[in-house]
Design a protein around this motif. Structure first.
Motif, PDB file in Angstrom:
ATOM      1  N   LYS A 221     -18.191 -44.501  26.689  1.00 26.38           N
ATOM      2  CA  LYS A 221     -18.249 -44.688  25.320  1.00 26.38           C
ATOM      3  C   LYS A 221     -17.639 -43.609  24.484  1.00 26.38           C
ATOM      4  O   LYS A 221     -18.397 -42.310  24.548  1.00 26.38           O
ATOM      5  N   LYS A 222     -16.913 -43.791  23.683  1.00 24.95           N
ATOM      6  CA  LYS A 222     -16.327 -42.739  22.808  1.00 24.95           C
ATOM      7  C   LYS A 222     -17.423 -42.255  21.715  1.00 24.95           C
ATOM      8  O   LYS A 222     -17.488 -41.322  21.255  1.00 24.95           O
ATOM      9  N   GLU A 223     -18.148 -43.556  21.149  1.00 23.95           N
ATOM     10  CA  GLU A 223     -19.299 -43.363  20.205  1.00 23.95           C
ATOM     11  C   GLU A 223     -20.379 -43.934  20.917  1.00 23.95           C
ATOM     12  O   GLU A 223     -20.138 -44.872  21.591  1.00 23.95           O
ATOM     13  N   PRO A 224     -21.517 -43.496  20.440  1.00 22.91           N
ATOM     14  CA  PRO A 224     -22.829 -44.236  20.778  1.00 22.91           C
ATOM     15  C   PRO A 224     -22.877 -45.899  20.626  1.00 22.91           C
ATOM     16  O   PRO A 224     -23.355 -46.360  21.563  1.00 22.91           O
ATOM     17  N   THR A 225     -22.224 -46.270  19.491  1.00 19.80           N
ATOM     18  CA  THR A 225     -22.397 -47.547  19.267  1.00 19.80           C
ATOM     19  C   THR A 225     -21.099 -48.512  19.890  1.00 19.80           C
ATOM     20  O   THR A 225     -21.023 -49.582  19.677  1.00 19.80           O
ATOM     21  N   ALA A 226     -20.205 -47.794  20.505  1.00 15.34           N
ATOM     22  CA  ALA A 226     -18.766 -48.401  20.987  1.00 15.34           C
ATOM     23  C   ALA A 226     -19.201 -49.060  22.390  1.00 15.34           C
ATOM     24  O   ALA A 226     -20.181 -48.766  22.850  1.00 15.34           O
ATOM     25  N   ALA A 227     -18.292 -49.940  22.763  1.00 16.47           N
ATOM     26  CA  ALA A 227     -18.253 -50.442  24.126  1.00 16.47           C
ATOM     27  C   ALA A 227     -18.026 -49.573  25.161  1.00 16.47           C
ATOM     28  O   ALA A 227     -17.115 -48.551  24.871  1.00 16.47           O
ATOM     29  N   GLY A 228     -18.728 -49.809  26.338  1.00 20.19           N
ATOM     30  CA  GLY A 228     -18.346 -48.921  27.445  1.00 20.19           C
ATOM     31  C   GLY A 228     -17.247 -49.224  28.064  1.00 20.19           C
ATOM     32  O   GLY A 228     -16.859 -50.501  28.089  1.00 20.19           O
ATOM     33  N   ILE A 229     -16.346 -48.117  28.614  1.00 21.78           N
ATOM     34  CA  ILE A 229     -14.908 -48.633  29.240  1.00 21.78           C
ATOM     35  C   ILE A 229     -14.808 -47.924  30.574  1.00 21.78           C
ATOM     36  O   ILE A 229     -15.054 -47.036  30.402  1.00 21.78           O
ATOM     37  N   LEU A 230     -14.338 -48.791  31.508  1.00 15.37           N
ATOM     38  CA  LEU A 230     -13.893 -48.088  32.739  1.00 15.37           C
ATOM     39  C   LEU A 230     -12.626 -47.947  32.615  1.00 15.37           C
ATOM     40  O   LEU A 230     -11.774 -48.243  32.013  1.00 15.37           O
ATOM     41  N   PRO A 231     -12.095 -46.649  33.514  1.00 20.03           N
ATOM     42  CA  PRO A 231     -10.768 -46.497  33.703  1.00 20.03           C
ATOM     43  C   PRO A 231      -9.899 -47.512  34.469  1.00 20.03           C
ATOM     44  O   PRO A 231     -10.470 -47.942  35.687  1.00 20.03           O
ATOM     45  N   SER A 232      -8.809 -48.072  33.924  1.00 23.46           N
ATOM     46  CA  SER A 232      -8.048 -49.157  34.660  1.00 23.46           C
ATOM     47  C   SER A 232      -6.631 -48.710  34.173  1.00 23.46           C
ATOM     48  O   SER A 232      -6.148 -48.080  33.375  1.00 23.46           O
TER      49      SER A 232
END
Length: 284
Positions: A221-232
């Motif tokens: 996550k870029k920010e604590p409240t952002a959605a987590g993102i996987l590499p794709s």
């Protein structure tokens, strides 16, 4: 992060630079041996490129070795390799040394993309971390998994050695150039990091996306409240994955016809298809 427009511009510039290389007389492009050295992140990709290229170009000889991006850059500066594979950008002082020794700047070519991945053991219940949490773990501020949503227990961080471009990229983009904790155990290659994490339930490590086998890859996550993102492929190319990065070839000026032919092939659809097979992401 680079935008798609910037990536397209960079690729066009690379092609123009490759096209401007000085050709080696009337010799065939396949006739000369090529040495490739550098990034351990890229060494498997480089070996696959070399194998496929030599199978299709019977006169070609390509030797690929790792050792880390820093090792490859030093070899390029000293003239002991034709192609440097690097998972980080060359620094200005390094480029100046090429100018001083070779009479011109190095040629920088983006040959693939990577999503620098964060690995944990399959048994670890943690599924995502923010960039701030990742920094806290690797600078030693956070030492227990319970402080980042996991099961109580000591965090064992694994890292790369300081000659690694991945080490430098992580230090710059995650740690904001802060020092790694002395508790971080330096490993000689990404495969060694993955093997250590696969064995140790308390561990965490990082490395190239292509090595992520037998372990869990965390969402970032870029920010604590952002959605987590996987590499794709999608998140690497639109820049939403926080740790997307280009992978480079660096060449000395006035490269030979053989080097030009190999580099052109790496950038071709066939060469980029191998990027996908290995587990990285092609240039769009």
């Amino acid at each position: 992060m680079r935008t798609n427009t910037n990536m397209n511009t960079a690729l066009a510039l690379a092609a123009a630079l490759v096209g401007s290389f000085v050709m080696g007389g009337a010799a065939k492009a396949d006739d000369a041996a090529i040495t490739v050295k550098g990034s351990d992140t890229m060494v498997v990709l480089g070996q696959r490129w070399a194998e496929e290229y030599m199978a299709k170009h019977k006169g070609a000889t390509i030797q690929v070795t790792g050792g880390g991006s820093g090792t490859g850059i030093s070899a390029l500066i000293n003239g002991t390799t034709d192609v440097c594979e690097s998972s980080r950008s060359m620094k200005d002082p390094e480029k100046k040394q090429i100018v001083d020794k070779a009479g011109g700047p190095p040629v920088e070519i983006i040959v693939a993309k990577d999503g620098l991945s964060v690995y944990v053991n399959d048994a670890n219940p943690v599924t995502e971390l923010s960039m701030a949490q990742l920094k806290d773990i690797y600078t030693g501020k956070v030492t227990d998994w319970k402080d980042v949503g996991g099961t109580p227990g000591k965090i064992i961080p694994y890292s790369r050695e300081n000659s690694s471009g991945t080490y430098v990229f992580f230090k710059e983009h995650v740690l904001a150039n802060a020092d790694y904790t002395p508790r971080a155990q330096a490993m000689p290659g990404t495969a060694a990091v993955v093997n250590a994490v696969a064995r140790d339930k308390s561990s965490i490590g990082y490395g190239g996306a292509a090595y992520a086998k037998g372990i869990k890859v965390l969402k970032i996550k870029k920010e604590p409240t952002a959605a987590g993102i996987l590499p794709s492929d999608a998140t690497i190319h639109d820049g939403t994955y926080p740790l997307s990065r280009p992978l480079f070839f660096y060449l000395r000026p006035k490269a030979s016809a053989a080097i030009k032919a190999f580099t052109d092939w790496v950038l071709s659809p066939e060469g980029q298809g191998i990027v996908v097979k290995v587990g990285y992401f092609p240039i769009k």
